[in-house]
Scaffold this active site. Structure first.
Site, PDB file in Angstrom:
ATOM      1  N   GLY A  48     -78.658  32.864 -16.633  1.00 45.61           N
ATOM      2  CA  GLY A  48     -79.135  32.542 -15.276  1.00 45.61           C
ATOM      3  C   GLY A  48     -79.783  31.160 -15.237  1.00 45.61           C
ATOM      4  O   GLY A  48     -80.144  30.602 -16.273  1.00 45.61           O
ATOM      5  N   SER A  91     -68.221  38.965 -19.050  1.00 44.72           N
ATOM      6  CA  SER A  91     -67.055  38.341 -19.694  1.00 44.72           C
ATOM      7  C   SER A  91     -66.408  39.233 -20.750  1.00 44.72           C
ATOM      8  O   SER A  91     -67.038  39.624 -21.742  1.00 44.72           O
ATOM      9  CB  SER A  91     -67.413  36.986 -20.307  1.00 44.72           C
ATOM     10  N   SER A 131     -64.687  46.284 -12.078  1.00 51.93           N
ATOM     11  CA  SER A 131     -63.304  46.713 -11.853  1.00 51.93           C
ATOM     12  C   SER A 131     -62.529  46.833 -13.160  1.00 51.93           C
ATOM     13  O   SER A 131     -61.485  47.480 -13.206  1.00 51.93           O
ATOM     14  CB  SER A 131     -62.594  45.690 -10.967  1.00 51.93           C
ATOM     15  N   TYR A 154     -66.457  45.015 -23.095  1.00 55.02           N
ATOM     16  CA  TYR A 154     -67.195  44.803 -21.832  1.00 55.02           C
ATOM     17  C   TYR A 154     -66.950  45.920 -20.817  1.00 55.02           C
ATOM     18  O   TYR A 154     -67.909  46.510 -20.297  1.00 55.02           O
ATOM     19  CB  TYR A 154     -66.863  43.413 -21.256  1.00 55.02           C
ATOM     20  N   LYS A 158     -69.732  48.522 -19.291  1.00 55.95           N
ATOM     21  CA  LYS A 158     -70.017  48.653 -17.852  1.00 55.95           C
ATOM     22  C   LYS A 158     -69.770  50.087 -17.381  1.00 55.95           C
ATOM     23  O   LYS A 158     -70.480  50.613 -16.539  1.00 55.95           O
ATOM     24  CB  LYS A 158     -69.142  47.661 -17.073  1.00 55.95           C
ATOM     25  N   VAL A 198     -62.691  32.400 -13.625  1.00 49.94           N
ATOM     26  CA  VAL A 198     -61.603  31.416 -13.544  1.00 49.94           C
ATOM     27  C   VAL A 198     -61.729  30.491 -12.331  1.00 49.94           C
ATOM     28  O   VAL A 198     -61.455  29.290 -12.434  1.00 49.94           O
ATOM     29  CB  VAL A 198     -60.229  32.127 -13.585  1.00 49.94           C
ATOM     30  N   ARG A 222     -55.349  39.339  -9.339  1.00 50.51           N
ATOM     31  CA  ARG A 222     -56.731  39.786  -9.192  1.00 50.51           C
ATOM     32  C   ARG A 222     -57.052  40.028  -7.719  1.00 50.51           C
ATOM     33  O   ARG A 222     -56.510  39.347  -6.843  1.00 50.51           O
ATOM     34  CB  ARG A 222     -57.711  38.724  -9.722  1.00 50.51           C
ATOM     35  N   ARG A 283     -54.872  36.052 -22.900  1.00 49.53           N
ATOM     36  CA  ARG A 283     -56.058  36.559 -23.599  1.00 49.53           C
ATOM     37  C   ARG A 283     -55.870  37.959 -24.152  1.00 49.53           C
ATOM     38  O   ARG A 283     -55.215  38.777 -23.503  1.00 49.53           O
ATOM     39  CB  ARG A 283     -57.159  36.739 -22.581  1.00 49.53           C
TER      40      ARG A 283
END
Ligand code: UD2
Length: 325
Positions: A48, A91, A131, A154, A158, A198, A222, A283
């Site tokens: 942040g 990320s 998502s 990740y 979540k 991105v 996306r 990726r």
């Protein structure tokens, strides 16, 4: 049960925003301060930035602490009506490179937050879910009733947070609400980290006339969601009656899919960028496609995206251009 959130939170309330100096957290802080609520924020400033809060710094109560510090989190929760838990290490690639670090921030941090909220008698917790939990299973649009199939650490983290949120709703009566964000973008999103989203990254690179990288063939899609839409979803979910939202999970998205190639073309047009993309390999752990059904959030708390993808991109470029000037 305590008074309904709808009754209580329509008056001036005290909110705690975790990750307040981050992209989404700072936008939420600005929105709550603008409507006259008391805002307390918690941030460890690992990702942040104080600049995100500069214009409201005098109006908020800022605690510099880490979510992994249970005592600090418990103190931050005292006297709070509702929490907007945005603090996390985002990320997918970061979580693949450093699963332990992101596990600590995302799972241990969320657990501490829930314990703090429970002990302080906080009424409601909104949770920034992802998502990415849907993974690469077939079936579009994504509906909340689908079984999650997270791939990288990740999304697992979540999703674990979501399960904890639901557990605390069922077991302790805490009004937890999971908002599954779909690729949020907009002004103030950090553009300069290898782990940046991105759109933020490309906008900065295109305006600076630098090379920009496209990972894979660009046909992955996306459901890019403009920040103002995510903020409105949070404000609506805060005010919704508990029986509509507590213990539930909602997609927060635009309900439209754009491929990376389409996104590139729109941004190149807005920025006047003419270089071709630097094409590199796809990726590890990347999601092929993402598109949300946003009916549940509409039905439960009247959520509707107000700012289109094209308008959101234009505002994002305008903001970045003004920063460079
Ligand atoms: C995931 C989640 C999102 C949020 C985010 C947090 C999905 C569908 N979305 O975002 O909701 O939780 O994680 O970090 O899982 N790319 C390039 N060039 C670049 C940077 C990225 O081509 O310079 C590609 C990348 O390979 C991917 C796409 O752009 O295919 C989006 O990447 P991202 O990092 O912006 O977000 P994503 O989808 O991992």
């Amino acid at each position: 049960m305590p008074k309904s959130a709808a009754a209580r939170l329509t008056f001036v309330a005290t909110y705690l925003i975790t990750g307040i100096a981050g992209f989404v957290g700072s936008h939420l802080a600005h929105a709550l301060v603008a409507r006259g609520d008391h805002v307390r924020g918690l941030d460890n400033f690992s990702t942040g930035r104080r600049a995100n809060l500069a214009s409201i710094a005098e109006k908020i109560d800022l605690i510099t602490a880490d979510l992994t510090d249970p005592e600090a989190v418990e103190r931050a929760c005292k006297g709070v009506d509702a929490i907007l838990h945005q603090g996390a290490l985002p990320s997918v690639p970061r979580s693949i490179k450093d699963p332990r670090g992101s596990h600590r921030a995302n799972i241990d941090g969320t657990f501490n937050l829930l314990e703090g909220a429970r002990h302080a008698g906080v009424q409601r917790v909104l949770y920034a879910a992802s998502s990415s939990a849907y993974g690469n299973q077939p079936g579009f649009p994504r509906v909340e009733t689908m079984l999650p199939q997270p791939i990288a650490p990740y999304p697992v983290q979540k999703l674990t947070g979501e399960l904890y949120m639901q557990s605390y709703a069922r077991v302790y009566g805490l009004e937890t609400v999971c908002l599954r964000y779909f690729n949020i973008f907009g002004p103030r999103q950090a553009p300069d980290s290898p782990y940046s989203g991105v759109i933020a990254k490309w906008v900065r690179q295109m305006l600076a006339g630098e090379d920009a990288t496209l990972e894979g063939d660009g046909e992955q899609g996306r459901d890019f969601t403009y920040i103002a839409n995510a903020v409105s979803a949070n404000l609506l979910a805060l005010a919704a009656p508990a029986d509509k939202v507590a213990g539930r999970v909602f997609n927060v998205a635009s309900g439209q899919r754009s491929s990376l190639n389409e996104t590139w073309a729109l941004l190149a047009g807005l920025t006047g960028y003419t270089r071709p993309p630097q094409r590199v390999e796809r990726r590890a752990g990347d999601i092929d496609n993402s598109l949300a059904d946003i009916g549940a959030a509409g039905e439960a708390f009247g959520y509707q995206p107000r700012v289109s993808f094209a308008e959101g991109l234009a505002r994002t470029v305008e903001y970045a251009r003004a920063l460079q000037a």
